[in-house]
Design a protein around this motif. Structure first.
Motif, PDB file in Angstrom:
ATOM      1  N   ASP A  72      48.833  62.355  49.006  1.00  0.00           N
ATOM      2  CA  ASP A  72      48.419  61.917  47.668  1.00  0.00           C
ATOM      3  C   ASP A  72      47.154  61.073  47.820  1.00  0.00           C
ATOM      4  OD1 ASP A  72      48.056  60.902  45.153  1.00  0.00           O
ATOM      5  OD2 ASP A  72      49.974  59.857  45.041  1.00  0.00           O
ATOM      6  N   ALA A  73      46.039  61.593  47.344  1.00  0.00           N
ATOM      7  CA  ALA A  73      44.758  60.886  47.506  1.00  0.00           C
ATOM      8  C   ALA A  73      44.741  59.549  46.788  1.00  0.00           C
ATOM      9  CB  ALA A  73      43.612  61.768  47.005  1.00  0.00           C
ATOM     10  N   ASP A  74      45.593  59.385  45.781  1.00  0.00           N
ATOM     11  CA  ASP A  74      45.624  58.145  45.005  1.00  0.00           C
ATOM     12  C   ASP A  74      46.689  57.179  45.498  1.00  0.00           C
ATOM     13  OD1 ASP A  74      43.579  59.023  43.253  1.00  0.00           O
ATOM     14  OD2 ASP A  74      45.036  60.195  42.104  1.00  0.00           O
ATOM     15  N   LEU A 129      47.830  54.323  56.861  1.00  0.00           N
ATOM     16  CA  LEU A 129      47.665  55.531  56.063  1.00  0.00           C
ATOM     17  C   LEU A 129      46.630  56.460  56.683  1.00  0.00           C
ATOM     18  CD1 LEU A 129      48.518  57.021  53.522  1.00  0.00           C
ATOM     19  CD2 LEU A 129      46.749  55.764  52.258  1.00  0.00           C
ATOM     20  N   ARG A 130      45.541  55.911  57.180  1.00  0.00           N
ATOM     21  CA  ARG A 130      44.527  56.754  57.819  1.00  0.00           C
ATOM     22  C   ARG A 130      45.083  57.454  59.046  1.00  0.00           C
ATOM     23  NH1 ARG A 130      41.353  52.501  56.945  1.00  0.00           N
ATOM     24  NH2 ARG A 130      41.074  51.943  59.127  1.00  0.00           N
ATOM     25  N   GLU A 131      45.866  56.745  59.844  1.00  0.00           N
ATOM     26  CA  GLU A 131      46.428  57.354  61.044  1.00  0.00           C
ATOM     27  C   GLU A 131      47.391  58.484  60.697  1.00  0.00           C
ATOM     28  OE1 GLU A 131      48.105  54.355  63.520  1.00  0.00           O
ATOM     29  OE2 GLU A 131      46.158  53.530  64.134  1.00  0.00           O
ATOM     30  N   ARG A 132      48.183  58.315  59.639  1.00  0.00           N
ATOM     31  CA  ARG A 132      49.094  59.396  59.231  1.00  0.00           C
ATOM     32  C   ARG A 132      48.308  60.614  58.759  1.00  0.00           C
ATOM     33  NH1 ARG A 132      54.654  58.275  60.084  1.00  0.00           N
ATOM     34  NH2 ARG A 132      54.648  60.503  59.641  1.00  0.00           N
ATOM     35  N   ARG A 133      47.275  60.378  57.998  1.00  0.00           N
ATOM     36  CA  ARG A 133      46.474  61.491  57.499  1.00  0.00           C
ATOM     37  C   ARG A 133      45.747  62.200  58.636  1.00  0.00           C
ATOM     38  NH1 ARG A 133      44.152  58.338  52.098  1.00  0.00           N
ATOM     39  NH2 ARG A 133      45.887  58.947  50.713  1.00  0.00           N
ATOM     40  N   VAL A 134      45.210  61.440  59.572  1.00  0.00           N
ATOM     41  CA  VAL A 134      44.509  62.046  60.708  1.00  0.00           C
ATOM     42  C   VAL A 134      45.491  62.833  61.572  1.00  0.00           C
ATOM     43  CG1 VAL A 134      43.315  61.522  62.869  1.00  0.00           C
ATOM     44  CG2 VAL A 134      42.599  60.410  60.753  1.00  0.00           C
ATOM     45  N   VAL A 192      37.016  72.668  57.666  1.00  0.00           N
ATOM     46  CA  VAL A 192      37.292  71.266  57.986  1.00  0.00           C
ATOM     47  C   VAL A 192      37.450  70.456  56.705  1.00  0.00           C
ATOM     48  CG1 VAL A 192      36.303  69.167  58.991  1.00  0.00           C
ATOM     49  CG2 VAL A 192      36.162  71.338  60.233  1.00  0.00           C
ATOM     50  N   LEU A 193      36.615  70.716  55.711  1.00  0.00           N
ATOM     51  CA  LEU A 193      36.703  69.976  54.451  1.00  0.00           C
ATOM     52  C   LEU A 193      38.047  70.205  53.762  1.00  0.00           C
ATOM     53  CD1 LEU A 193      35.550  68.224  52.223  1.00  0.00           C
ATOM     54  CD2 LEU A 193      34.424  70.262  51.275  1.00  0.00           C
ATOM     55  N   SER A 194      38.497  71.464  53.729  1.00  0.00           N
ATOM     56  CA  SER A 194      39.771  71.754  53.067  1.00  0.00           C
ATOM     57  C   SER A 194      40.930  71.068  53.778  1.00  0.00           C
ATOM     58  CB  SER A 194      40.013  73.262  52.999  1.00  0.00           C
ATOM     59  OG  SER A 194      40.218  73.802  54.299  1.00  0.00           O
ATOM     60  N   VAL A 195      40.848  70.964  55.093  1.00  0.00           N
ATOM     61  CA  VAL A 195      41.887  70.254  55.843  1.00  0.00           C
ATOM     62  C   VAL A 195      41.897  68.783  55.444  1.00  0.00           C
ATOM     63  CG1 VAL A 195      42.590  69.464  58.129  1.00  0.00           C
ATOM     64  CG2 VAL A 195      41.892  71.841  57.794  1.00  0.00           C
ATOM     65  N   GLY A 196      40.720  68.175  55.401  1.00  0.00           N
ATOM     66  CA  GLY A 196      40.643  66.762  55.033  1.00  0.00           C
ATOM     67  C   GLY A 196      41.182  66.500  53.641  1.00  0.00           C
ATOM     68  N   LEU A 197      40.805  67.345  52.681  1.00  0.00           N
ATOM     69  CA  LEU A 197      41.269  67.158  51.313  1.00  0.00           C
ATOM     70  C   LEU A 197      42.771  67.366  51.199  1.00  0.00           C
ATOM     71  CD1 LEU A 197      38.406  68.967  49.335  1.00  0.00           C
ATOM     72  CD2 LEU A 197      38.710  66.514  49.694  1.00  0.00           C
ATOM     73  N   SER A 198      43.323  68.292  51.991  1.00  0.00           N
ATOM     74  CA  SER A 198      44.751  68.601  51.883  1.00  0.00           C
ATOM     75  C   SER A 198      45.637  67.491  52.430  1.00  0.00           C
ATOM     76  CB  SER A 198      45.062  69.907  52.612  1.00  0.00           C
ATOM     77  OG  SER A 198      44.916  69.754  54.006  1.00  0.00           O
TER      78      SER A 198
END
Length: 341
Positions: free
Chosen positions: A245-247, A280-285, A300-306
């Motif tokens: 969730d980006a928010d 949160l950054r570590e979980r996303r990475v 790569v962009l789609s992975v980051g957004l997902s």
């Protein structure tokens, strides 16, 4: 010395612009608009000082003897204080009008000071603010393990600032060209250390603020089953992928876990040794790493957004911070079957 000074003046101006565009974005200072505004003022002031140094050293223009230069010099230390105070003392009330007037007083009286005493007094005022910074950082000495390398780099900036203050007090005994060359070099080196620190930790301001809040707060976890809360948090991350969730915010995640925001912040700092932003950054990475290997056709962009990042720049900054490399380089080194896509 003059050549080095001119070189670092150019670097300072480039660095100030880069930091303003990349670090002082609204997402880094969403709830700290004053800190963000004062940070930009500080960059502008330092850039103006370096421009004046360039005019003096290269163009032989006497900008450093003009009143605007002295006023900017008096503005640097208060701007730095107003920038760092919300980060290092988030629990303190905002300064009232008399306090703000007190910080602006040196700038207001600057036009009435004799030129010979204005510069030493400006550096003396700066030394006073440096003592406040030293005291604030000393109170966070128990948190230094979270920011070991970053504190070393910022300690270098602090050392440079102290040396500049001492230099300013003996300015009258030095040749003008040597003094302003040394001052320009000092500002340039400080920019270099700050930019290196921000490359290592792009969201350093957010992490420092959360760590400081946890450090100053009285423990709110006395009646909390920390192990159960951590298990609940892990379930939300692993099973529900709530990190995507980006928010997602600290209050939002705390509500899902069943804690108050300051409790969750303290829990992460005490048991995980990291701020909410870092966690949160570590979980996303971590999720992005798996997708980069498992889905080689995905961009790569789609992975980051997902996985929850809001832009390619945010994704690259976080990935480089956590893994020390870019997402594309990571994919090439870890492609399934050994074939890079």
């Amino acid at each position: 010395m003059t050549g080095l000074a001119i070189l670092l003046v150019g670097y300072s101006l480039f660095s100030a612009l880069t930091i303003a565009l990349t670090h002082f974005r609204s997402e880094h200072y969403g709830d700290q608009p004053v800190s963000r505004a004062m940070g930009l003022v500080l960059l502008l002031a330092l850039g103006a000082l370096q421009a004046a140094h360039f005019a003096w050293l290269y163009l032989e223009r006497d900008w450093v003897t003009e009143l605007p230069y002295r006023m900017i010099l008096f503005a640097v230390a208060p701007a730095f204080y107003m920038f760092s105070r919300p980060l290092l003392r988030p629990q303190a009330a905002s300064p009232n009008r008399p306090a703000l007037l007190g910080h602006a007083l040196p700038l207001l009286i600057c036009p009435f000071l004799p030129e010979a005493s204005a510069l030493p007094l400006a550096f003396l005022v700066g030394a006073g603010y440096m003592l406040w910074l030293a005291r604030s950082l000393f109170r966070l000495r128990h948190e230094r393990a979270h920011f070991h390398l970053e504190l070393l780099l910022l300690g270098g900036v602090f050392t440079i600032a102290i040396c500049v203050s001492a230099l300013g007090l003996v300015q009258a005994s030095l040749p003008d060209r040597l003094f302003f060359s040394l001052y320009a070099v000092a500002i340039g080196l400080a920019f270099l250390l700050v930019q290196t620190t921000l490359v290592l930790r792009p969201q350093l301001s957010v992490e420092v603020r959360e760590t400081v809040q946890a450090a100053y707060a009285t423990s709110t976890l006395n009646n909390v089953d920390c192990d159960a809360m951590l298990a609940r948090l892990e379930a939300l991350m692993a099973s529900e992928r709530i990190y995507a969730d980006a928010d997602l915010s600290l209050p939002g995640l705390a509500e899902r876990v069943g804690l108050r925001p300051h409790q969750l912040s303290e829990l992460l700092n005490a048991r995980q040794g990291k701020s909410f932003a870092r966690y949160l950054r570590e979980r996303r990475v971590a999720a992005a790493k798996a997708m980069l290997c498992d889905e080689p056709s995905a961009s790569v962009l789609s992975v980051g957004l997902s996985v929850g990042f809001t832009s390619q720049s945010n994704f690259y900054d976080a990935f480089r911070e956590v893994e020390g490399t870019t997402p594309g380089q990571f994919r090439k080194l870890n492609a399934r079957g050994g074939a890079a896509r």
